[in-house]
Write a protein that holds these residues in place. Structure first.
Motif, short mmCIF file in Angstrom:
data_model
loop_
_atom_site.label_atom_id
_atom_site.label_comp_id
_atom_site.label_asym_id
_atom_site.label_seq_id
_atom_site.Cartn_x
_atom_site.Cartn_y
_atom_site.Cartn_z
N ALA A 1 2.77 7.45 -11.49
CA ALA A 1 2.54 6.15 -12.12
C ALA A 1 1.04 5.84 -12.11
O ALA A 1 0.31 6.28 -11.22
CB ALA A 1 3.30 5.06 -11.36
N PRO A 2 0.57 5.06 -13.09
CA PRO A 2 -0.85 4.71 -13.10
C PRO A 2 -1.20 3.81 -11.92
O PRO A 2 -0.34 3.11 -11.39
CB PRO A 2 -1.03 3.97 -14.43
N SER A 3 -2.46 3.81 -11.53
CA SER A 3 -2.96 2.99 -10.43
C SER A 3 -2.84 1.51 -10.76
O SER A 3 -3.10 1.11 -11.88
CB SER A 3 -4.44 3.29 -10.19
N LEU A 4 -2.47 0.70 -9.77
CA LEU A 4 -2.42 -0.75 -9.95
C LEU A 4 -3.74 -1.35 -9.48
O LEU A 4 -4.34 -0.88 -8.51
CB LEU A 4 -1.27 -1.35 -9.14
N GLN A 5 -4.16 -2.41 -10.11
CA GLN A 5 -5.41 -3.06 -9.76
C GLN A 5 -5.18 -4.37 -9.01
O GLN A 5 -6.10 -5.16 -8.86
CB GLN A 5 -6.24 -3.32 -11.02
N GLU A 6 -3.97 -4.62 -8.54
CA GLU A 6 -3.65 -5.86 -7.83
C GLU A 6 -4.43 -5.91 -6.51
O GLU A 6 -4.47 -4.94 -5.77
CB GLU A 6 -2.15 -5.92 -7.54
N ARG B 1 0.83 -1.21 0.00
CA ARG B 1 0.00 0.00 0.00
C ARG B 1 0.86 1.25 0.00
O ARG B 1 0.59 2.21 -0.73
CB ARG B 1 -0.94 0.00 1.20
N ALA B 2 1.91 1.24 0.81
CA ALA B 2 2.81 2.39 0.88
C ALA B 2 3.52 2.59 -0.46
O ALA B 2 3.60 3.72 -0.97
CB ALA B 2 3.84 2.20 2.00
N ALA B 3 3.99 1.51 -1.05
CA ALA B 3 4.69 1.61 -2.34
C ALA B 3 3.74 2.08 -3.44
O ALA B 3 4.10 2.94 -4.25
CB ALA B 3 5.31 0.26 -2.72
N TYR B 4 2.52 1.53 -3.47
CA TYR B 4 1.55 1.94 -4.49
C TYR B 4 1.19 3.42 -4.32
O TYR B 4 1.05 4.14 -5.30
CB TYR B 4 0.29 1.09 -4.42
N GLY B 5 1.05 3.86 -3.08
CA GLY B 5 0.78 5.28 -2.83
C GLY B 5 1.92 6.16 -3.31
O GLY B 5 1.70 7.20 -3.93
#
Length: 99
Positions: free
Chosen positions: A81-86, A70-74
């Motif tokens: 970067a585009p949002s990940l859907q994982e 979550r921290a890395a995706y944020g």
């Protein structure tokens, strides 16, 4: 660009009444995260503390890994970067309990 870092991890295990709890603390120097995991011995099983320790720690690691994702995706999103859907929710398993 070379990069070296040291992150500190502390692991705490607590057992009481056939329940093992694990707390995993990560200190990156700029961020602190805490993962939690629980394991319970099924009534029909032999009480083997090592198994409870292993399951509780594994679940605490999973919890911490989700927080790290979550921290890395944020951070990735903040960097453009585009949002990940994982999916970020772990699969539950035998005697898995909410933390």
């Amino acid at each position: 660009m070379p990069h070296t870092a040291e992150w500190k991890v502390r692991l705490y295990l607590f057992e009481e009444d056939h329940t093992t709890k694990a707390r995993l603390e990560l200190d990156t120097g700029t961020n602190r995260l805490m993962g939690h995991g629980t394991a319970r011995c099924a009534p029909q099983d032999n009480d083997v503390p090592e198994i409870g320790d292993e399951l509780a720690v594994a679940r605490a690691m999973e919890d911490l890994a989700l927080q790290m994702k979550r921290a890395a995706y944020g951070d990735m999103q903040a960097a453009g970067a585009p949002s990940l859907q994982e999916p970020l929710k772990p699969c539950t398993g035998w005697l898995d309990t909410a933390t």
